[in-house]
Design a protein around this motif. Structure first.
Motif, mmCIF file in Angstrom:
data_model
loop_
_atom_site.group_PDB
_atom_site.id
_atom_site.type_symbol
_atom_site.label_atom_id
_atom_site.label_comp_id
_atom_site.label_asym_id
_atom_site.label_seq_id
_atom_site.Cartn_x
_atom_site.Cartn_y
_atom_site.Cartn_z
ATOM 1 N N SER A 15 0.854 -1.197 0.000
ATOM 2 C CA SER A 15 0.000 0.000 0.000
ATOM 3 C C SER A 15 0.888 1.244 0.000
ATOM 4 O O SER A 15 2.119 1.155 0.027
ATOM 5 C CB SER A 15 -0.997 -0.031 1.160
ATOM 6 O OG SER A 15 -0.335 -0.064 2.392
ATOM 7 N N GLY A 16 0.237 2.407 -0.036
ATOM 8 C CA GLY A 16 0.939 3.648 -0.328
ATOM 9 C C GLY A 16 1.661 4.287 0.840
ATOM 10 O O GLY A 16 1.085 5.008 1.639
ATOM 11 N N GLY A 17 2.948 4.013 0.930
ATOM 12 C CA GLY A 17 3.777 4.633 1.963
ATOM 13 C C GLY A 17 5.205 4.679 1.469
ATOM 14 O O GLY A 17 5.594 3.918 0.570
ATOM 15 N N ALA B 137 1.827 -1.525 5.343
ATOM 16 C CA ALA B 137 0.381 -1.334 5.483
ATOM 17 C C ALA B 137 0.174 0.116 5.901
ATOM 18 O O ALA B 137 0.599 0.517 6.987
ATOM 19 C CB ALA B 137 -0.171 -2.290 6.527
ATOM 20 N N SER B 138 -0.429 0.899 5.024
ATOM 21 C CA SER B 138 -0.653 2.329 5.334
ATOM 22 C C SER B 138 -1.762 2.459 6.369
ATOM 23 O O SER B 138 -2.576 1.536 6.547
ATOM 24 C CB SER B 138 -1.041 3.074 4.060
ATOM 25 O OG SER B 138 -2.318 2.650 3.661
ATOM 26 N N ALA B 139 -1.823 3.623 7.000
ATOM 27 C CA ALA B 139 -2.893 3.894 7.971
ATOM 28 C C ALA B 139 -4.242 3.739 7.295
ATOM 29 O O ALA B 139 -5.195 3.170 7.854
ATOM 30 C CB ALA B 139 -2.721 5.301 8.532
ATOM 31 N N ASN B 140 -4.312 4.203 6.056
ATOM 32 C CA ASN B 140 -5.555 4.137 5.298
ATOM 33 C C ASN B 140 -5.975 2.691 5.035
ATOM 34 O O ASN B 140 -7.128 2.303 5.283
ATOM 35 C CB ASN B 140 -5.323 4.892 3.979
ATOM 36 C CG ASN B 140 -6.516 4.857 3.067
ATOM 37 O OD1 ASN B 140 -7.599 5.280 3.451
ATOM 38 N ND2 ASN B 140 -6.336 4.343 1.862
ATOM 39 N N THR B 141 -5.038 1.879 4.578
ATOM 40 C CA THR B 141 -5.362 0.471 4.287
ATOM 41 C C THR B 141 -5.729 -0.265 5.576
ATOM 42 O O THR B 141 -6.668 -1.059 5.599
ATOM 43 C CB THR B 141 -4.181 -0.196 3.537
ATOM 44 O OG1 THR B 141 -4.180 0.313 2.198
ATOM 45 C CG2 THR B 141 -4.288 -1.699 3.503
ATOM 46 N N LEU B 142 -5.028 0.023 6.685
ATOM 47 C CA LEU B 142 -5.357 -0.636 7.961
ATOM 48 C C LEU B 142 -6.789 -0.299 8.384
ATOM 49 O O LEU B 142 -7.529 -1.168 8.849
ATOM 50 C CB LEU B 142 -4.379 -0.188 9.062
ATOM 51 C CG LEU B 142 -2.943 -0.696 8.919
ATOM 52 C CD1 LEU B 142 -2.021 0.015 9.906
ATOM 53 C CD2 LEU B 142 -2.886 -2.210 9.133
HETATM 54 C C1 FMN Z 1 5.045 11.588 0.298
HETATM 55 C C2 FMN Z 1 3.993 10.788 1.000
HETATM 56 C C3 FMN Z 1 4.382 9.819 1.886
HETATM 57 C C4 FMN Z 1 3.421 9.054 2.560
HETATM 58 N N1 FMN Z 1 3.835 8.093 3.426
HETATM 59 C C5 FMN Z 1 2.932 7.360 4.088
HETATM 60 C C6 FMN Z 1 3.349 6.355 4.979
HETATM 61 O O1 FMN Z 1 4.534 6.090 5.158
HETATM 62 N N2 FMN Z 1 2.379 5.648 5.640
HETATM 63 C C7 FMN Z 1 1.052 5.893 5.471
HETATM 64 O O2 FMN Z 1 0.247 5.247 6.146
HETATM 65 N N3 FMN Z 1 0.623 6.843 4.625
HETATM 66 C C8 FMN Z 1 1.527 7.576 3.913
HETATM 67 N N4 FMN Z 1 1.104 8.522 3.041
HETATM 68 C C9 FMN Z 1 -0.331 8.715 2.835
HETATM 69 C C10 FMN Z 1 -0.930 7.592 1.950
HETATM 70 O O3 FMN Z 1 -0.208 7.479 0.739
HETATM 71 C C11 FMN Z 1 -2.392 7.888 1.698
HETATM 72 O O4 FMN Z 1 -3.095 7.810 2.907
HETATM 73 C C12 FMN Z 1 -3.018 6.952 0.676
HETATM 74 O O5 FMN Z 1 -4.375 7.285 0.547
HETATM 75 C C13 FMN Z 1 -2.872 5.492 1.061
HETATM 76 O O6 FMN Z 1 -3.600 4.703 0.138
HETATM 77 P P1 FMN Z 1 -3.616 3.117 0.187
HETATM 78 O O7 FMN Z 1 -3.805 2.720 1.593
HETATM 79 O O8 FMN Z 1 -4.778 2.721 -0.668
HETATM 80 O O9 FMN Z 1 -2.345 2.641 -0.393
HETATM 81 C C14 FMN Z 1 2.042 9.288 2.338
HETATM 82 C C15 FMN Z 1 1.669 10.257 1.421
HETATM 83 C C16 FMN Z 1 2.618 11.002 0.762
HETATM 84 C C17 FMN Z 1 2.169 12.030 -0.221
#
Ligand code: FMN
Length: 418
Positions: free
Chosen positions: A9-11, A98-103
């Motif tokens: 996921s996005g982190g 696991a991003s906060a969002n995905t959790l």
């Molecule tokens: C530069 C940048 C770094 C990020 N790093 C994190 C991270 O380390 N952990 C996290 O939970 N969210 C991080 N985020 C926020 C997530 O990318 C964001 O919440 C996103 O919607 C997650 O989507 P997903 O859970 O579907 O992958 C970051 C955002 C940006 C712009």
């Protein structure tokens, strides 16, 4: 060949997922990768595909060219629904990072990406490795989501503490090293079978963890900063390596590791009683708890009121549990103590404790060093016996735990039990 499904996921730590895939394939595992749309902003699917030689799935609506199989499998004739087929074949599913969002989505059962949809459909062991800024991690929402996931039997791999991606920030939230993630997945893959075949199978291990609290009045106590992380890491690893493990937990707020029996205590007297009940049937004692050395002579039955001129507390020493257990040990029992010393001649003091208490091994950690020891996910220790001293460099507490258990096995081999 074990099949590992990796959800990314996005982190920022998504780059570490690439190394995880490299290590896992090098270790002989067959891996497929699923990515959220945000994850693709941090690392491209092509990178994973280059290592895996298999397509990455990024949407639940795209056809899977591999029809839900893993590298090395034969393609079925029928073209199944990708996100369901790929989890059916998987032996374990890890989401890292696991991003906060995905959790949050996993905790509420949302299924709006290939990663979350597949997670719901997966019956294999599921693990999540949270990684994020420490404030996001410590926020009550994230903590509640993690508690929900734990309660459903999902293995949460605790993040490490240290410098974070955002400039100058420090705290809990770093994704553990890919090698540690792989070790955890392998542990989950093996489950009961690998535990039964582990090098500690047949041994009863008693671990104490945390710090005792000595009441001053009904609301106040004398305590210490021990979180129980080291003891719980020992319990987790001993159980994963096949031991029958009991952990006596003094004020520990961590989740109980899989296949570990837990006994909760608060005071040094309670810790002592619990130890004396369970020690006689144990083969190995790992005394990592930090019992209070002193307790108030008198405990007030009512809450003490604010006193302008201050109050004095008379303290009395508590019993030395470890020395007493060691003095009462039977043949074949291995007794390992822990010393949290503060700088100076820490090694001399630890060696003195080893001798005085009649221990087989003492694990010294110098709590004057920053970033290790109390309430940290990492530690660096010295393993001291009567005639050896082995330094174990800074590493995750689970890694340190394995080194301590390795030494316990060696001690028992060197002195065969009757
Ligand atoms: C530069 C940048 C770094 C990020 N790093 C994190 C991270 O380390 N952990 C996290 O939970 N969210 C991080 N985020 C926020 C997530 O990318 C964001 O919440 C996103 O919607 C997650 O989507 P997903 O859970 O579907 O992958 C970051 C955002 C940006 C712009």
């Amino acid at each position: 060949m074990p099949k590992i499904l990796l959800g990314v996921s996005g982190g920022i730590a998504a780059y570490k997922a690439v190394e995880f895939v490299r290590l896992a394939t090098a270790a002989g595992h067959s891996v497929r990768v699923l990515m959220t749309a945000s994850a693709r902003k941090f690392v491209g699917p092509d990178t994973f595909e280059g290592i895996l030689g298999a397509p990455v799935l990024t949407s639940e609506f795209e056809r899977d060219p591999m029809r839900g199989t893993f590298p090395g499998d034969e393609l079925p004739e029928h073209d199944p629904i990708g996100h369901l087929a790929v989890v059916e074949s998987a032996d374990a599913y890890l989401i890292a990072p696991a991003s906060a969002n995905t959790l949050a989505k996993l905790a509420t059962g949302q299924a709006d990406s290939i990663v979350t949809t597949s997670f719901l459909a997966c019956e294999a062991p599921r693990l999540v490795a949270p990684a994020m800024n420490n404030r996001m991690y410590e926020d009550a929402a994230t903590q509640e989501n993690l508690a929900t996931l734990r309660a459903r039997g999902i293995d949460v791999i605790e993040p490490d503490e240290g410098s974070l991606a955002s400039k100058g920030e420090q705290g809990v939230g770093r994704l553990p090293d890919p090698a540690e993630l792989l070790r955890r997945v392998e542990s989950a893959l093996g489950g009961e079978d690998s535990a039964a075949a582990g090098d500690l199978s047949g041994l009863k291990v008693l671990v104490t963890a945390g710090g005792t609290r000595e009441p001053i009045d009904p609301v106040r106590y004398i305590g210490n900063r021990s979180s129980g992380r080291m003891g719980f890491a020992l319990a987790e690893r001993a159980a994963a390596r096949g031991a029958e493990v009991t952990v006596i937990a003094a004020n520990v707020s961590l989740a109980t590791p899989t296949r570990v029996t837990r006994v909760d205590v608060q005071t040094t007297a309670e810790l002592s009683a619990a130890c004396f009940t369970r020690f006689p049937e144990s083969d190995v004692l790992l005394m990592s708890a930090a019992p209070a050395d002193f307790r108030p002579l008198v405990r007030s039955e009512t809450k003490l009121t604010r006193a302008t001129e201050g109050i004095s507390l008379d303290l009395e020493p508590t019993d030395d549990i470890l020395a007493a257990l060691s003095a009462n040990r039977g043949p074949g029992q291995t007794v390992i103590g822990f010393a949290a010393e503060h700088g100076g001649d820490a090694e001399t003091r630890a060696s003195g404790k080893l001798e005085r208490k009649g221990l087989d091994l003492i694990v010294l950690n110098d709590v004057s060093k920053e970033g290790i020891g109390f309430d940290s996910t990492e530690n660096a220790v010295a393993l001291i016996t009567a005639d050896t001293l082995e330094e174990v460099e800074r590493a995750a507490k689970t890694v340190i735990a394995d080194r301590i258990l390795d030494r316990a096995i060696k001690l028992r081999q060197d002195e065969p039990v009757p």
